[in-house]
Design a protein around this motif. Structure first.
Motif, PDB file in Angstrom:
ATOM      1  N   PHE A 112       0.818  -1.213   0.000  1.00 30.04           N
ATOM      2  CA  PHE A 112       0.000   0.000   0.000  1.00 30.04           C
ATOM      3  C   PHE A 112       0.853   1.265   0.000  1.00 30.04           C
ATOM      4  N   ASP A 113       2.020   1.237   0.646  1.00 31.93           N
ATOM      5  CA  ASP A 113       2.880   2.422   0.682  1.00 31.93           C
ATOM      6  C   ASP A 113       3.311   2.825  -0.719  1.00 31.93           C
ATOM      7  N   ARG A 114       3.732   1.843  -1.525  1.00 34.17           N
ATOM      8  CA  ARG A 114       4.205   2.127  -2.881  1.00 34.17           C
ATOM      9  C   ARG A 114       3.086   2.008  -3.914  1.00 34.17           C
ATOM     10  N   GLN A 115       1.946   1.451  -3.477  1.00 36.15           N
ATOM     11  CA  GLN A 115       0.803   1.241  -4.354  1.00 36.15           C
ATOM     12  C   GLN A 115       1.186   0.462  -5.604  1.00 36.15           C
ATOM     13  N   GLU A 116       1.856  -0.658  -5.354  1.00 34.32           N
ATOM     14  CA  GLU A 116       2.227  -1.540  -6.456  1.00 34.32           C
ATOM     15  C   GLU A 116       2.417  -2.963  -5.936  1.00 34.32           C
ATOM     16  N   TRP A 117       2.308  -3.902  -6.849  1.00 33.91           N
ATOM     17  CA  TRP A 117       2.523  -5.298  -6.513  1.00 33.91           C
ATOM     18  C   TRP A 117       4.017  -5.590  -6.428  1.00 33.91           C
ATOM     19  N   GLY A 118       4.373  -6.432  -5.461  1.00 30.29           N
ATOM     20  CA  GLY A 118       5.751  -6.879  -5.316  1.00 30.29           C
ATOM     21  C   GLY A 118       5.792  -8.358  -5.003  1.00 30.29           C
ATOM     22  N   THR A 119       6.969  -8.882  -4.819  1.00 33.51           N
ATOM     23  CA  THR A 119       7.123 -10.286  -4.460  1.00 33.51           C
ATOM     24  C   THR A 119       7.319 -10.408  -2.958  1.00 33.51           C
ATOM     25  N   CYS A 120       6.683 -11.409  -2.369  1.00 27.59           N
ATOM     26  CA  CYS A 120       6.759 -11.645  -0.932  1.00 27.59           C
ATOM     27  C   CYS A 120       8.080 -12.353  -0.612  1.00 27.59           C
ATOM     28  N   ALA A 155      -2.534  -7.701   3.722  1.00 26.55           N
ATOM     29  CA  ALA A 155      -2.552  -7.138   2.364  1.00 26.55           C
ATOM     30  C   ALA A 155      -3.320  -8.065   1.432  1.00 26.55           C
ATOM     31  N   TRP A 156      -3.435  -7.659   0.184  1.00 22.09           N
ATOM     32  CA  TRP A 156      -3.941  -8.514  -0.883  1.00 22.09           C
ATOM     33  C   TRP A 156      -2.796  -9.385  -1.400  1.00 22.09           C
ATOM     34  N   ILE A 221       8.999  -7.383  -0.833  1.00 20.44           N
ATOM     35  CA  ILE A 221       8.261  -7.003   0.364  1.00 20.44           C
ATOM     36  C   ILE A 221       8.622  -7.937   1.519  1.00 20.44           C
ATOM     37  N   GLY A 222       8.896  -7.353   2.692  1.00 20.99           N
ATOM     38  CA  GLY A 222       9.300  -8.130   3.852  1.00 20.99           C
ATOM     39  C   GLY A 222       8.138  -8.585   4.705  1.00 20.99           C
ATOM     40  N   ALA A 223       8.451  -9.273   5.801  1.00 19.17           N
ATOM     41  CA  ALA A 223       7.431  -9.843   6.684  1.00 19.17           C
ATOM     42  C   ALA A 223       6.571  -8.780   7.353  1.00 19.17           C
ATOM     43  N   ASP A 224       7.082  -7.558   7.451  1.00 19.79           N
ATOM     44  CA  ASP A 224       6.320  -6.474   8.060  1.00 19.79           C
ATOM     45  C   ASP A 224       5.416  -5.759   7.071  1.00 19.79           C
ATOM     46  N   GLY A 225       5.391  -6.212   5.828  1.00 21.75           N
ATOM     47  CA  GLY A 225       4.559  -5.588   4.815  1.00 21.75           C
ATOM     48  C   GLY A 225       5.189  -4.382   4.160  1.00 21.75           C
ATOM     49  N   LYS A 226       6.410  -4.039   4.563  1.00 23.02           N
ATOM     50  CA  LYS A 226       7.121  -2.904   3.990  1.00 23.02           C
ATOM     51  C   LYS A 226       8.129  -3.386   2.948  1.00 23.02           C
ATOM     52  N   ALA A 227       8.464  -2.494   2.021  1.00 23.99           N
ATOM     53  CA  ALA A 227       9.492  -2.820   1.038  1.00 23.99           C
ATOM     54  C   ALA A 227      10.830  -2.984   1.749  1.00 23.99           C
ATOM     55  N   LYS A 228      11.529  -4.056   1.439  1.00 31.11           N
ATOM     56  CA  LYS A 228      12.840  -4.280   2.040  1.00 31.11           C
ATOM     57  C   LYS A 228      13.852  -3.282   1.470  1.00 31.11           C
ATOM     58  N   ARG A 229      14.921  -3.046   2.248  1.00 32.48           N
ATOM     59  CA  ARG A 229      15.932  -2.069   1.844  1.00 32.48           C
ATOM     60  C   ARG A 229      17.292  -2.740   1.729  1.00 32.48           C
ATOM     61  N   GLY A 233      20.180   1.663   1.579  1.00 36.38           N
ATOM     62  CA  GLY A 233      18.895   2.297   1.836  1.00 36.38           C
ATOM     63  C   GLY A 233      17.929   2.280   0.681  1.00 36.38           C
ATOM     64  N   ASP A 234      18.366   1.781  -0.471  1.00 35.24           N
ATOM     65  CA  ASP A 234      17.466   1.693  -1.619  1.00 35.24           C
ATOM     66  C   ASP A 234      16.479   0.545  -1.448  1.00 35.24           C
ATOM     67  N   VAL A 235      15.353   0.653  -2.128  1.00 31.34           N
ATOM     68  CA  VAL A 235      14.371  -0.432  -2.097  1.00 31.34           C
ATOM     69  C   VAL A 235      14.956  -1.668  -2.777  1.00 31.34           C
ATOM     70  N   ALA A 236      14.893  -2.796  -2.106  1.00 29.17           N
ATOM     71  CA  ALA A 236      15.359  -4.049  -2.699  1.00 29.17           C
ATOM     72  C   ALA A 236      14.357  -4.496  -3.763  1.00 29.17           C
ATOM     73  N   THR A 237      14.861  -4.947  -4.897  1.00 28.91           N
ATOM     74  CA  THR A 237      13.997  -5.340  -6.006  1.00 28.91           C
ATOM     75  C   THR A 237      14.474  -6.642  -6.620  1.00 28.91           C
ATOM     76  N   VAL A 238      13.609  -7.228  -7.437  1.00 29.46           N
ATOM     77  CA  VAL A 238      13.968  -8.419  -8.195  1.00 29.46           C
ATOM     78  C   VAL A 238      13.816  -8.110  -9.679  1.00 29.46           C
ATOM     79  N   ASP A 239      14.690  -8.685 -10.494  1.00 33.40           N
ATOM     80  CA  ASP A 239      14.697  -8.454 -11.930  1.00 33.40           C
ATOM     81  C   ASP A 239      13.621  -9.294 -12.597  1.00 33.40           C
ATOM     82  N   THR A 240      12.700  -8.652 -13.292  1.00 40.35           N
ATOM     83  CA  THR A 240      11.583  -9.396 -13.872  1.00 40.35           C
ATOM     84  C   THR A 240      11.985 -10.229 -15.087  1.00 40.35           C
TER      85      THR A 240
END
Length: 253
Positions: A112-120, A155-156, A221-229, A233-240
């Motif tokens: 919800f913070d970023r308003q986008e789908w991510g990987t758990c 979350a959804w 996305i981490g266990a707390d529902g927040k984007a991991k860093r 300090g950057d948002v951790a991401t995965v390459d699609t």
């Protein structure tokens, strides 16, 4: 394999264009096996992700909420292979040698913070290969009795199923389940979940994945529902391009 009852960068963009070129035929040829189903606490989708004159590959993806009976949540994916029989396309299931069928399950979560789908985080099975001759492979994640049904916060959620069959090359694709609201046992119980988030731009009107619309990366996305860093300090991401690609190696032997 366990069978259960049926109940950014330039390099990334080049890889994605190649993936899109391969998948374009899949999207054109995709024909529904069964319509997507949605009900309270359950969403599922099943469709052909590859179809040709010599081989058909279907994928099923599902997510269920069993927290009302204190049984957590259930996410699953399975793949089946088919060949024509007479004039009927995809008319009968076709068994393949051990290692020639691969299934993968990834859990998606809406942030919800970023308003986008991510990987758990931690909810990617990686590709699992059949140990025996078969036309079916499945994988599931069961956050069962006494555990947390929402592994990445309230979350959804959606299951993203992958299925590939080897016939000289890997043929297949991916399919999302549809969305289910899961509430963390560590969070406040929401009496009424918020409206479902908008469909990602990379999901077509029929519920299929369109690789040509995928962003370069998705947040983790981490266990707390927040984007991991990351450490910086950057948002951790995965390459699609890697996430949505086929298995990287042919079967052994």
């Amino acid at each position: 394999m366990r069978r259960h009852p049926r109940t950014p960068g330039t390099t990334g963009r080049r890889a994605r264009r190649a993936l899109s070129a391969v998948a374009a035929t899949v999207l054109v040829l995709s024909t529904s096996v069964a319509p997507a189903q949605a009900e309270d606490g359950r969403a599922s989708n099943e469709d052909y992700v590859y179809r040709s004159d010599f081989l058909c590959v279907s994928v099923h993806a599902e997510v269920r909420d069993f927290s009302s009976i204190d049984a957590g949540s259930y996410k699953s994916a399975w793949v089946d292979t088919w060949v024509p029989t007479g004039t009927i396309p995809c008319g009968r299931q076709w068994s393949l040698p051990a290692g020639y069928l691969a299934v993968r399950l990834i859990v998606l979560v809406y942030n919800f913070d970023r308003q986008e789908w991510g990987t758990c985080s931690g909810m990617d099975s990686g590709f699992r290969y059949t140990p025996d001759v078969t036309s079916h492979a499945d994988w599931y994640m069961w956050d069962g009795y006494g555990s947390n049904p929402a592994p990445c916060g309230t979350a959804w959620y959606a299951s993203l199923g992958f299925g590939y069959a080897w016939n000289g090359s890997w043929y297949g694709g991916s399919l999302p389940s549809g969305n289910v609201w899961l509430t963390s046992k560590y969070g406040l119980q929401a009496k009424t979940p918020p409206a479902q988030p908008p469909r990602p731009s990379w999901i077509t009107g029929t519920g299929a994945v369109d690789p040509s619309r995928l962003p370069d990366r998705l947040p983790l996305i981490g266990a707390d529902g927040k984007a991991k860093r990351t450490g910086s300090g950057d948002v951790a991401t995965v390459d699609t391009a890697t996430l949505f690609g086929p298995p990287s190696q042919p079967p052994p032997g």
